[in-house]
Design an enzyme around this catalytic site. Sequence first.
Site, mmCIF file in Angstrom:
data_model
loop_
_atom_site.group_PDB
_atom_site.id
_atom_site.type_symbol
_atom_site.label_atom_id
_atom_site.label_comp_id
_atom_site.label_asym_id
_atom_site.label_seq_id
_atom_site.Cartn_x
_atom_site.Cartn_y
_atom_site.Cartn_z
ATOM 1 N N GLU A 172 78.126 45.519 -71.864
ATOM 2 C CA GLU A 172 77.126 44.703 -72.552
ATOM 3 C C GLU A 172 77.694 43.929 -73.739
ATOM 4 O O GLU A 172 77.228 44.032 -74.869
ATOM 5 C CB GLU A 172 75.943 45.580 -72.983
ATOM 6 C CG GLU A 172 75.245 46.236 -71.793
ATOM 7 C CD GLU A 172 74.088 47.140 -72.171
ATOM 8 O OE1 GLU A 172 73.765 47.240 -73.369
ATOM 9 O OE2 GLU A 172 73.513 47.759 -71.261
ATOM 10 N N ASN A 181 80.872 45.408 -67.488
ATOM 11 C CA ASN A 181 79.540 45.740 -66.967
ATOM 12 C C ASN A 181 78.477 45.135 -67.883
ATOM 13 O O ASN A 181 78.630 45.127 -69.102
ATOM 14 C CB ASN A 181 79.399 47.267 -66.921
ATOM 15 C CG ASN A 181 78.140 47.738 -66.233
ATOM 16 O OD1 ASN A 181 77.864 47.374 -65.100
ATOM 17 N ND2 ASN A 181 77.365 48.570 -66.912
ATOM 18 N N GLU A 237 73.665 50.047 -61.959
ATOM 19 C CA GLU A 237 72.609 50.824 -62.632
ATOM 20 C C GLU A 237 71.234 50.481 -62.056
ATOM 21 O O GLU A 237 70.252 50.327 -62.792
ATOM 22 C CB GLU A 237 72.632 50.563 -64.138
ATOM 23 C CG GLU A 237 73.965 50.888 -64.791
ATOM 24 C CD GLU A 237 73.972 50.656 -66.303
ATOM 25 O OE1 GLU A 237 72.884 50.602 -66.910
ATOM 26 O OE2 GLU A 237 75.079 50.542 -66.867
ATOM 27 N N ASP A 275 67.644 50.132 -60.837
ATOM 28 C CA ASP A 275 66.282 50.669 -60.767
ATOM 29 C C ASP A 275 65.339 49.474 -60.724
ATOM 30 O O ASP A 275 65.683 48.383 -61.179
ATOM 31 C CB ASP A 275 65.940 51.639 -61.911
ATOM 32 C CG ASP A 275 66.315 51.129 -63.296
ATOM 33 O OD1 ASP A 275 66.118 49.930 -63.575
ATOM 34 O OD2 ASP A 275 66.804 51.923 -64.116
#
Length: 483
Positions: free
Chosen positions: A162, A204, A268, A270
Site C-alpha cells: 500500500e 501489493n 486479499e 473478499d
Amino acid sequence: MPVSRPPRRTALRTAAVALVATMAVGAAVALPAHAASTLKDLATAAGKDLGFALAPDRLSESAYKAVADSEFTLVVPENAMKWDATEPSQNSFSYGAGDQVAAYAASSGKKLYGHTLVWHSQLPGWVNNLSGTALQSAMTNHVTNVATHFKGKVVAWDVVNEAFDDNGSRRASSPFQQKLGDGYIETAFRAARAADPAAKLCINDYNTDGINAKSTAIYNLVKDFKARGVPIDCVGFQAHLIIGQVPSDLRANLQRFADLGVDVRITELDIRMSTPSDATKLATQAADYKKVVQACLAVTRCQGVTIWGITDKYSWVPDTFPGQGAALVWDAAYAKKPAYDAIASALGGATPTTPPVTPTTPPVTPTTPPVTPTTPPAAGCQVTYGVNQWNTGFTASVVVKNTSSTAITGWALRFTFPSGQTITQAWSSVATQSGSAVTLTNAAWNGSIPPGGSQQLGFNGAHTGTNTAPTSFSLNGTACTVA
C-alpha cells in the site's frame, strides 16, 4: 491490505433458494447437482494456488481447522508477520506467531506466502519516531532479519504494501514516504533479494484491480524496476470488492502487468454486501467470486487467488464497513455459501461434496465478541502509543501489552485526548468517543491477550493543529504504564 485491517453474521440459503436467486441475476452462476471435489483439489488440478489468510490461534477451533486443512493450497499470515508482530521493540525480534503459521503450512503441505515486510500501518511506535537516516537503517535491518528468518519457507513476500494513494501519487501519510522519499521501495526490494534470493518479491495494493490512476502508477514503477534491474517478481491485487463491482477490465489489467514479465496474484479477496440473508445478493456475490477466479485463470502468469479469511465470523469487513459484512465464502456457522459452488465451477466445473443446506446448528455469536470482559485481569498492562500526523489528520498506532500473570479475555482500553482530537476510523478495535474521552474495545477476533502477550490496534483521527499524545491509559479499569 486491510488492517486486520485486517478486516460476521450470515444466514445460509438452501440449494433451492440459491438456484432461484441465481436465475434472478441471469443465471450467472451454474450450480450443478453433484459434487466432485474440494476447492483445494480443483485448484491443484487447474495449476493455481488457492489461499487464505490465517490467524494461527484460530486453528484450535475444529471447524476452522477442518476448512483450512481441506480447501486451500496456500496460507498467508493475516497479522503474524507484520512489523508490530515481528519487531515490537527495535532490533528485538519475535517470531512466535509467524513460526506457527510457517509450521502449519509445512505440516499441511501448503505453500507459505509472506505478508508483509514494509507497510505504513501496524507499525510499532518506535518506528514512527525515527529520523530519516535511522528509519532507513531500521527498515533495511527489519527486512533483512525477517526475510532471513523465513528463508526457504516462503514462496513469495509482499515486500512493500500500500505505497500509493488512489490518485496515483505516493502515499503521503506513510512515514517511509515522508522521511525517505520514493527510493524506499527500491531499497526494501534490494534488501529482500539479498536476504532471500529464492523468494519471489511482490508489491501489493488495494483499489488496483481495474485499470486506473493507482494501478497505472504501480505499472509504471514495475516497468521502471524491470528496466533498471531492480528485483521485482510479482504484483498483488488485493481485490477487497463490493458486490456487483468487479472491474470489467480486471483480466486486461492483470495481463498488462504479466506482459511486463512479472507474476500476478489476487491476494486479499473478499466481496462485501449488506443484508446477508438476501438470496439475490448471495447469488450476485457468487457470480462475482467466479468472475475474479476466471480472470486469474485466463492469465497464464496469474499464480492464484487468496481469500482474506475463511468465515464471516472473523472477517475484518464489519468493523471497517458497518453493515457490509458477509464478505467471505463460509458464513459464521461455517456453512458454504453459493460462492463456494461458483469458485468450484470456475476452477473445474465441479461442486462441493455437500451442497448448501440449512445448517443443523444455527449461527452462533463468536466466542470472543467485543464486549466488556466479565473477568478482569490481574493488574498489569503497558501501552505504547505512536503517531504519524499531517496537516489536520493523523494515524495512531497503539500496542497494548499484558504484563500481568493472568490472561485477558475481552478488553477495554480507555484514555483522554489532551487536545480535543477525534477518531474518524479505527481498526482491530471498536472505538467510542464522548468529548475527549475514548474507549477502544476488542474486535471479535482479538479479545485474548496471554500473559506477556500484546495486541496491536490503531486509528485515524483529526486534530485542529495541536496533537498532543494521551498521557495515561487504563485497561479494564487498571492503570497502565506508558512505554
